[in-house]
Design an enzyme around this catalytic site. Sequence first.
Site: not given
Length: 143
Positions: A12, A19, A101, A108
């Site tokens: 992704n 996104r 990341h 999260r």
Amino acid sequence: MIKKILVIHGPNLNLLGEREPGIYGNTGIDTLNSNIIDRAKEQGLECEIFQSNHEGAIIDKLHAARTTFDGVIINAGAYTHYSYAIRDAIAAIKIPVIEVHISNVFARDEFRSNSVIAPVCKGSISGFGFGSYYLAVQALAEL
């Protein structure tokens, strides 16, 4: 001899800029890649970048890296949380790997705070946006 590093973007990440821009920003992967290459050059490193949405392709790239590269930066995306196959590939290659990341995974969803690859990585960097990659480039240059 110039150190060679490999940056692997997992699933992704090819959709950066589209996104979830509230989490990942509005900048696309091409700009990120260009910036990573520039940072690597500033550190005296040669850099190759690879992106795949497929676990096996990432594993194959890690295996090949063991004889070609001096270090790897990986954002394994969701594979971070459950891919024991990628974890085992990182453990097998015996070159330093830094997990990155873009977002702060600990702020999260609860499942994102578990990384099965972190224990076999030299270190982990998260939460600094694209800066997570730039910090990892610097870290590999200093190893």
